[in-house]
Design a protein around this motif. Structure first.
Motif, PDB file in Angstrom:
ATOM      1  N   TRP A  30      35.318  30.394  30.714  1.00  0.00           N
ATOM      2  CA  TRP A  30      36.161  31.546  31.007  1.00  0.00           C
ATOM      3  C   TRP A  30      37.044  31.899  29.806  1.00  0.00           C
ATOM      4  O   TRP A  30      38.246  31.658  29.801  1.00  0.00           O
ATOM      5  CB  TRP A  30      37.010  31.278  32.237  1.00  0.00           C
ATOM      6  CG  TRP A  30      36.204  31.281  33.495  1.00  0.00           C
ATOM      7  CD1 TRP A  30      35.849  30.218  34.259  1.00  0.00           C
ATOM      8  CD2 TRP A  30      35.611  32.419  34.129  1.00  0.00           C
ATOM      9  NE1 TRP A  30      35.080  30.607  35.332  1.00  0.00           N
ATOM     10  CE2 TRP A  30      34.909  31.965  35.266  1.00  0.00           C
ATOM     11  CE3 TRP A  30      35.597  33.793  33.836  1.00  0.00           C
ATOM     12  CZ2 TRP A  30      34.217  32.803  36.114  1.00  0.00           C
ATOM     13  CZ3 TRP A  30      34.893  34.631  34.680  1.00  0.00           C
ATOM     14  CH2 TRP A  30      34.224  34.140  35.801  1.00  0.00           C
ATOM     15  N   ARG A  35      36.708  36.692  31.288  1.00  0.00           N
ATOM     16  CA  ARG A  35      37.571  37.049  32.418  1.00  0.00           C
ATOM     17  C   ARG A  35      37.700  38.564  32.543  1.00  0.00           C
ATOM     18  O   ARG A  35      37.694  39.109  33.647  1.00  0.00           O
ATOM     19  CB  ARG A  35      38.966  36.428  32.237  1.00  0.00           C
ATOM     20  CG  ARG A  35      38.993  34.926  32.402  1.00  0.00           C
ATOM     21  CD  ARG A  35      40.419  34.372  32.328  1.00  0.00           C
ATOM     22  NE  ARG A  35      40.416  32.925  32.210  1.00  0.00           N
ATOM     23  CZ  ARG A  35      40.224  32.093  33.225  1.00  0.00           C
ATOM     24  NH1 ARG A  35      40.014  32.565  34.432  1.00  0.00           N
ATOM     25  NH2 ARG A  35      40.229  30.783  33.038  1.00  0.00           N
ATOM     26  N   TYR A  38      34.422  39.949  33.927  1.00  0.00           N
ATOM     27  CA  TYR A  38      34.273  39.604  35.349  1.00  0.00           C
ATOM     28  C   TYR A  38      35.207  40.448  36.211  1.00  0.00           C
ATOM     29  O   TYR A  38      34.814  40.932  37.281  1.00  0.00           O
ATOM     30  CB  TYR A  38      34.559  38.115  35.560  1.00  0.00           C
ATOM     31  CG  TYR A  38      34.047  37.589  36.874  1.00  0.00           C
ATOM     32  CD1 TYR A  38      32.693  37.310  37.043  1.00  0.00           C
ATOM     33  CD2 TYR A  38      34.900  37.375  37.952  1.00  0.00           C
ATOM     34  CE1 TYR A  38      32.208  36.834  38.243  1.00  0.00           C
ATOM     35  CE2 TYR A  38      34.425  36.896  39.161  1.00  0.00           C
ATOM     36  CZ  TYR A  38      33.081  36.625  39.300  1.00  0.00           C
ATOM     37  OH  TYR A  38      32.597  36.158  40.493  1.00  0.00           O
ATOM     38  N   GLN A  42      34.250  43.005  39.307  1.00  0.00           N
ATOM     39  CA  GLN A  42      34.910  42.969  40.613  1.00  0.00           C
ATOM     40  C   GLN A  42      35.566  44.309  40.929  1.00  0.00           C
ATOM     41  O   GLN A  42      35.504  44.789  42.072  1.00  0.00           O
ATOM     42  CB  GLN A  42      35.967  41.861  40.634  1.00  0.00           C
ATOM     43  CG  GLN A  42      35.383  40.454  40.623  1.00  0.00           C
ATOM     44  CD  GLN A  42      36.457  39.390  40.651  1.00  0.00           C
ATOM     45  OE1 GLN A  42      37.421  39.454  39.889  1.00  0.00           O
ATOM     46  NE2 GLN A  42      36.305  38.408  41.527  1.00  0.00           N
ATOM     47  N   LEU A  65      27.231  35.262  33.151  1.00  0.00           N
ATOM     48  CA  LEU A  65      28.349  35.895  33.850  1.00  0.00           C
ATOM     49  C   LEU A  65      27.841  36.659  35.071  1.00  0.00           C
ATOM     50  O   LEU A  65      28.427  36.583  36.160  1.00  0.00           O
ATOM     51  CB  LEU A  65      29.074  36.847  32.888  1.00  0.00           C
ATOM     52  CG  LEU A  65      30.495  37.272  33.246  1.00  0.00           C
ATOM     53  CD1 LEU A  65      31.440  36.077  33.253  1.00  0.00           C
ATOM     54  CD2 LEU A  65      30.986  38.323  32.266  1.00  0.00           C
ATOM     55  N   PHE A  69      28.572  36.089  39.101  1.00  0.00           N
ATOM     56  CA  PHE A  69      29.073  37.188  39.926  1.00  0.00           C
ATOM     57  C   PHE A  69      28.206  37.370  41.170  1.00  0.00           C
ATOM     58  O   PHE A  69      28.716  37.533  42.289  1.00  0.00           O
ATOM     59  CB  PHE A  69      29.103  38.489  39.119  1.00  0.00           C
ATOM     60  CG  PHE A  69      29.565  39.672  39.921  1.00  0.00           C
ATOM     61  CD1 PHE A  69      30.916  39.936  40.074  1.00  0.00           C
ATOM     62  CD2 PHE A  69      28.645  40.512  40.538  1.00  0.00           C
ATOM     63  CE1 PHE A  69      31.352  41.013  40.832  1.00  0.00           C
ATOM     64  CE2 PHE A  69      29.072  41.584  41.302  1.00  0.00           C
ATOM     65  CZ  PHE A  69      30.427  41.839  41.449  1.00  0.00           C
TER      66      PHE A  69
END
Length: 279
Positions: A30, A35, A38, A42, A65, A69
């Motif tokens: 991460w 981050r 991601y 989201q 990644l 997810f």
């Protein structure tokens, strides 16, 4: 070197190879960039963005990644996910990605489109929305991208019944910016570009993978990690390749630590092949 390839595991106290070239969500690191990427995925899902773009150079870590997810998203019973990983230039198989049974159908293109529309509306009426995830999306032709845009026009009132996640190399962004795809670009509500790692991030990345594999995070010296960065340009896939070779060399030399000289030996022997990186 007479030692077997995998013998370094015991030598360094590892229970698995820390630098396998196969994407593995267990080893997901991460970094700030990861981050950010991601969080964007989201955000795209939560806000029901019609089209979400994630781009990055070859080997930058997009696939691992994405795997993480999807693993998380699959726990959502209100979401149906279709994942496409084998895109080819000029592909026109968009509709059957969503409805595989269309491959055996003799319906017209218009008939297939109506079938997909019925499927999406049925999923919505049953409390599910559909997410179509396309990896290596830079291979899609302008015609295929336009067909995808038309699919995102299928909605019920203000509700999106289909969302697209397009994952690909940087040229995907160039494709989307084409003048003839302006309507497609206008539907992109979330996007993120995953860059290569910086020197300090590479050192943390190496330590992280060693720790996940059961070893000491200090197996690579700071100087060795810096040379790995210099030789790979911060590309995760290349880092894995060079670190794996360096562990093998250190084991063959009965060294407890991978030093800068160890990495240099790998480079000097010419067995590490690094492609020229883009500016």
């Amino acid at each position: 070197m007479s030692h077997s390839f995998s013998s370094y595991l015991e030598h360094f106290g590892l229970h698995q190879r820390p630098f396998s070239l196969t994407p593995d969500p267990e080893f997901l690191f991460w970094s700030d960039a990861a981050r950010g990427a991601y969080a964007m995925l989201q955000y795209g899902l939560a806000t029901r963005s019609p089209i979400t773009l994630l781009t990055g150079e070859i080997g930058a870590g997009k696939t691992v990644l994405l795997q993480h997810f999807i693993e998380e998203a699959e726990d959502d019973d209100a979401l149906s996910i279709a994942l496409v990983t084998n895109t080819r230039p000029n592909t026109r198989d968009i509709l059957q990605w969503l409805l595989p049974e269309l491959t055996k159908s003799d319906l017209s293109e218009e008939g297939k489109f109506l079938k997909v529309q019925e499927f999406l509306i049925q999923e919505y009426n049953e409390g599910r929305r559909v997410l179509l995830v396309i990896d290596e999306a830079q291979n899609l032709s302008p015609e295929a991208l336009e067909e995808l845009r038309m699919l995102t026009n299928i909605n019920l009132g203000k509700e999106e019944v289909l969302q697209l996640f397009l994952i690909g190399q940087p040229e995907l962004r160039d494709h989307v910016r084409r003048p003839d795809l302006v309507q497609f670009a206008q539907r992109v509500a979330a996007n993120y570009h995953l860059p290569y790692m910086k020197p300090e991030t590479v050192a943390h990345y190496i330590a992280h993978r060693l720790k996940i594999a059961g070893g000491r995070s200090s197996i690579f010296s700071k100087q060795a990690a810096m040379l790995v960065y210099e030789a790979t340009g911060g590309v995760p896939r290349l880092i894995n390749q060079l670190c794996d070779m360096s562990l093998t060399y250190a084991f063959a030399q009965n060294e407890a630590v991978v030093k800068r000289a160890t990495v240099q030996s790998v480079l000097d022997d010419g067995i590490f092949f690094a492609p020229v990186q883009r500016a």
